[in-house]
Design a protein around this motif. Structure first.
Motif, PDB file in Angstrom:
ATOM      1  N   THR A   1     -13.768   5.976  59.083  1.00  9.77           N
ATOM      2  CA  THR A   1     -14.696   6.038  60.208  1.00  9.77           C
ATOM      3  C   THR A   1     -14.005   6.698  61.382  1.00  9.77           C
TER       4      THR A   1
ATOM      5  N   GLU B   1     -19.831  10.573  61.186  1.00 13.55           N
ATOM      6  CA  GLU B   1     -19.375   9.281  61.712  1.00 13.55           C
ATOM      7  C   GLU B   1     -18.417   8.604  60.731  1.00 13.55           C
ATOM      8  N   SER B   2     -18.686   8.809  59.441  1.00 18.65           N
ATOM      9  CA  SER B   2     -17.812   8.245  58.410  1.00 18.65           C
ATOM     10  C   SER B   2     -17.865   9.142  57.183  1.00 18.65           C
TER      11      SER B   2
END
Length: 147
Positions: A97, A87-88
């Motif tokens: 991100t 996700e990041s």
């Protein structure tokens, strides 16, 4: 070694092919997305490790597929247990991100929290004006410039 291997294809940026970027102890690789390039690249890194003290940190390795709105469906070399499409991820102190519109705001807000904490800590000190200026110049401004 990576740039010299004909089986490792980089990421095309106009007329330029980006393959590798190294800053301090961080290495970023930009590959064409093919299994052949990926496997040859990992093999080259392992070969390099045999002759140096440097090793691929598999726990910190993140594989991101650029241009894909959804997580990649391919996971080459699953035995390495790389983290695919997180996700990041953090690169050179900047958090990236999956939401490209959020990157700037996220990093600015995060850095503002760090600055506020720094100011709270130094507020407790009994500093003269020159001491306060020194703190601002050496600690606070450096956090803004790095961002």
């Amino acid at each position: 070694m990576i740039r010299l291997k004909v089986d490792i294809k980089g990421y095309a940026l106009g007329n330029t092919e980006a393959i590798i970027s190294q800053d301090a102890d961080d290495t970023s690789l930009f590959l064409d997305g093919s299994e052949k390039s990926f496997k040859e690249c990992i093999s080259t890194l392992e070969e390099f490790s045999k002759y140096s003290i440097l090793k691929l940190n598999k726990d910190k390795t993140r594989i991101i597929v650029f241009g894909s709105p959804r997580p990649a469906e391919v996971h080459y070399l699953p035995e390495y247990q790389f983290q695919w499409d997180p996700e990041s991820f953090k690169l050179l102190g900047v958090d990236f991100t999956t939401d490209l519109n959020d990157i700037t705001d996220h990093n600015i807000l995060m850095q503002m929290e760090v600055i506020k904490k720094e100011v709270r800590n130094w507020k407790k000190m009994n500093l003269n004006p020159f001491g306060r200026i020194a703190v601002i110049r050496s600690l606070i401004i450096s956090k803004i410039v790095i961002s």
